[in-house]
Design a protein around this motif. Structure first.
Motif, short mmCIF file in Angstrom:
data_model
loop_
_atom_site.label_atom_id
_atom_site.label_comp_id
_atom_site.label_asym_id
_atom_site.label_seq_id
_atom_site.Cartn_x
_atom_site.Cartn_y
_atom_site.Cartn_z
N HIS A 16 13.01 -5.77 -1.22
CA HIS A 16 13.98 -5.51 -2.28
C HIS A 16 13.35 -5.73 -3.66
N LEU A 17 12.55 -6.78 -3.79
CA LEU A 17 11.87 -7.06 -5.05
C LEU A 17 10.94 -5.91 -5.43
N LYS A 18 10.24 -5.35 -4.46
CA LYS A 18 9.34 -4.23 -4.72
C LYS A 18 10.10 -3.04 -5.29
N LEU A 19 11.25 -2.74 -4.72
CA LEU A 19 12.05 -1.62 -5.20
C LEU A 19 12.58 -1.87 -6.61
N SER A 20 12.98 -3.10 -6.88
CA SER A 20 13.44 -3.46 -8.23
C SER A 20 12.33 -3.25 -9.24
N TYR A 25 5.76 3.10 1.41
CA TYR A 25 5.00 1.90 1.06
C TYR A 25 4.99 0.95 2.25
N ILE A 26 3.80 0.44 2.56
CA ILE A 26 3.66 -0.50 3.68
C ILE A 26 3.22 -1.85 3.14
N LEU A 27 3.88 -2.90 3.61
CA LEU A 27 3.49 -4.27 3.29
C LEU A 27 2.53 -4.74 4.38
N ARG A 28 1.31 -5.10 3.97
CA ARG A 28 0.27 -5.46 4.93
C ARG A 28 -0.27 -6.87 4.70
N GLU A 29 -0.85 -7.41 5.78
CA GLU A 29 -1.61 -8.65 5.67
C GLU A 29 -3.03 -8.32 5.22
N ILE A 30 -3.51 -9.03 4.22
CA ILE A 30 -4.86 -8.78 3.71
C ILE A 30 -5.90 -9.09 4.77
N SER A 31 -5.70 -10.18 5.48
CA SER A 31 -6.70 -10.65 6.44
C SER A 31 -6.88 -9.71 7.62
N SER A 32 -5.80 -9.11 8.09
CA SER A 32 -5.88 -8.28 9.30
C SER A 32 -5.52 -6.82 9.06
N GLN A 53 0.85 -1.20 0.00
CA GLN A 53 0.00 0.00 0.00
C GLN A 53 0.88 1.25 0.00
N LYS A 54 0.64 2.14 -0.95
CA LYS A 54 1.33 3.43 -0.93
C LYS A 54 0.60 4.33 0.06
N VAL A 55 1.34 4.88 1.02
CA VAL A 55 0.74 5.65 2.10
C VAL A 55 0.42 7.07 1.63
N LEU A 56 -0.79 7.50 1.84
CA LEU A 56 -1.20 8.87 1.54
C LEU A 56 -1.30 9.70 2.80
N ARG A 57 -1.53 9.04 3.93
CA ARG A 57 -1.58 9.71 5.23
C ARG A 57 -1.26 8.69 6.31
N PHE A 58 -0.38 9.08 7.24
CA PHE A 58 0.01 8.15 8.30
C PHE A 58 -1.05 8.09 9.39
N ASP A 59 -1.31 6.90 9.86
CA ASP A 59 -2.15 6.70 11.03
C ASP A 59 -1.31 7.00 12.27
N VAL A 88 -2.70 -5.66 9.16
CA VAL A 88 -1.57 -5.35 10.04
C VAL A 88 -0.31 -5.10 9.20
N PRO A 89 0.46 -4.05 9.51
CA PRO A 89 1.70 -3.81 8.76
C PRO A 89 2.80 -4.79 9.15
N LEU A 90 3.53 -5.26 8.16
CA LEU A 90 4.66 -6.16 8.39
C LEU A 90 5.99 -5.49 8.06
N ALA A 91 5.96 -4.51 7.17
CA ALA A 91 7.19 -3.84 6.75
C ALA A 91 6.85 -2.47 6.18
N VAL A 92 7.86 -1.59 6.19
CA VAL A 92 7.70 -0.26 5.62
C VAL A 92 8.99 0.13 4.92
#
Length: 386
Positions: free
Chosen positions: A315-319, A270-277, A221-227, A279-283
């Motif tokens: 790293h794959l996302k950035l590539s 960009y935040i890597l999230r779990e679809i089910s919850s 997810q590309k962040v438009l506003r931080f929670d 919840v952020p896993l990485a930024v």
């Protein structure tokens, strides 16, 4: 004649934001810094910030402050070349007992000597508080009038241009050297050009892509506003990696920094999230110029199993961003084997310093450091792949 001027705390109100590129947006980043200090964005620092206007472009300047306290390496050549190096050698497994003994007992004396020689009296040009500060190819900083102006405006300070590499910044590097700048090697980083490198056929890249294809419960997810609550979690991800695992000399970013750098469009997050919850896993943050992308800020949940491969997915996302935008990917430094396996080509990153306006004894000190950089530091970086 090109317009050149420095704006500080007392003169910031006179800066015509409408006269510079993206002035209204950049104001959100610059004004809080100039009116306060670097501490509002980087908690383990307290340095004066000023703004250099060159034509229609703005560049942040950070002013060195003499102190015996350890500070973030982004604001101090002493912290980077002495304190950080000492930590790295003493902790590292790649160094022998003799090397560790020399660093352990000699570097404290070098630190005192460096302070006596005014090592902290340094003005950093283009210091966005990032390990990697990108430059546009047509930057006005390459004009000799800029360096001359800065030497006259800060007559008692070293003028240092941060993080200029010999690959994507070769034009600026050569111009500044031609003007009399000394290139101090600061690290070895890795560059990937998707147009020239057949990296997508490399086995590790194929495995990374297959890992992502098998991952059904994650999305970017590309962040438009931080929670406000979530931003604390993201900072914890970063601090666990850079401050707890590596060094307290790395920048300890604040929530204000993340929000200001996003609102001013200096960085995209960009935040890597779990679809089910959800919840952020990485930024990770993405910094861009017309030709280059890199990430100066990353973090991830260290409690998750390693087989999820969060770092590989980041790293794959950035590539993929580099491929989509047809830009060179500056992989930054560290994780050398990982990056070379994925097409990264090593090159040196430099701080270009100007010292010819300073007293002879101070010039002597920096010339000795330059000599050590060329004869010892660079060969060591190559051999140790750091």
């Amino acid at each position: 004649m090109m317009f050149i001027q420095v704006f500080g705390k007392e003169s910031i109100t006179r800066l015509d934001w409408d006269s510079v590129k993206n002035g209204k947006v950049l104001r959100k980043y610059y004004e809080p810094l100039v009116k306060n200090s670097s501490k509002i964005f980087v908690r383990n620092s307290d340095h004066q910030v000023e703004i250099l206007q060159v034509g229609t472009e703005l560049y942040p300047l950070t002013i060195g402050r003499k102190s015996n306290k350890k500070t973030c390496y982004l604001f101090s050549l002493k912290a980077q070349y002495i304190d950080y190096t000492r930590e790295e050698v003493l902790k590292g497994s790649s160094y022998n007992k003799s090397q560790k003994a020399i660093v352990k007992f000699f570097f404290p004396f070098l630190r005192v000597f460096g302070s006596w020689m005014g090592m902290e009296r340094t003005v950093f040009v283009n210091n966005f508080f990032l390990a990697t500060n990108l430059y546009e190819k047509d930057t006005l900083l390459s004009d000799t009038m800029v360096t001359q102006y800065l030497k006259e405006y800060y007559p008692n300070c070293v003028i240092a241009f941060r993080s200029i590499n010999e690959s994507t910044d070769s034009h600026l590097l050569n111009k500044l050297k031609l003007h009399g700048g000394l290139p101090l090697a600061c690290r070895q980083l890795y560059i990937l050009d998707p147009k020239h490198d057949n990296f997508q056929k490399k086995r590790p890249v194929i495995r990374d892509r297959k890992l992502w294809e098998k991952t059904k419960d994650l999305y970017w997810q590309k962040v438009l506003r931080f929670d406000k609550i979530e931003i604390s979690t993201l900072l914890t991800f970063y601090r666990d990696l850079y401050l707890k695992k590596y060094s307290q000399l790395n920048p300890d970013y604040s929530a204000d920094f993340l929000e200001a750098s996003m609102n001013s469009k200096i960085l995209d997050f960009y935040i890597l999230r779990e679809i089910s919850s959800d919840v952020p896993l990485a930024v990770q943050a993405v910094e861009r110029t017309k030709h280059v992308v890199c990430t100066p800020f990353i973090g991830y949940d260290h409690m998750k199993p390693k087989n999820i491969g969060l770092y590989r997915l980041m790293h794959l996302k950035l590539s993929e961003i580099a491929i989509e935008e047809d830009k060179i990917f500056n992989m930054s430094s560290g994780a050398s084997t990982f990056k070379k396996q994925r097409g990264g080509v090593p090159c040196f990153d430099y701080h270009i310093i100007f010292i010819d306006h300073l007293p002879k004894r101070v010039q002597w000190f920096w010339k000795q450091l330059y000599s050590i950089s060329e004869s010892i530091i660079k060969p060591a970086m190559k051999n140790l792949k750091v």
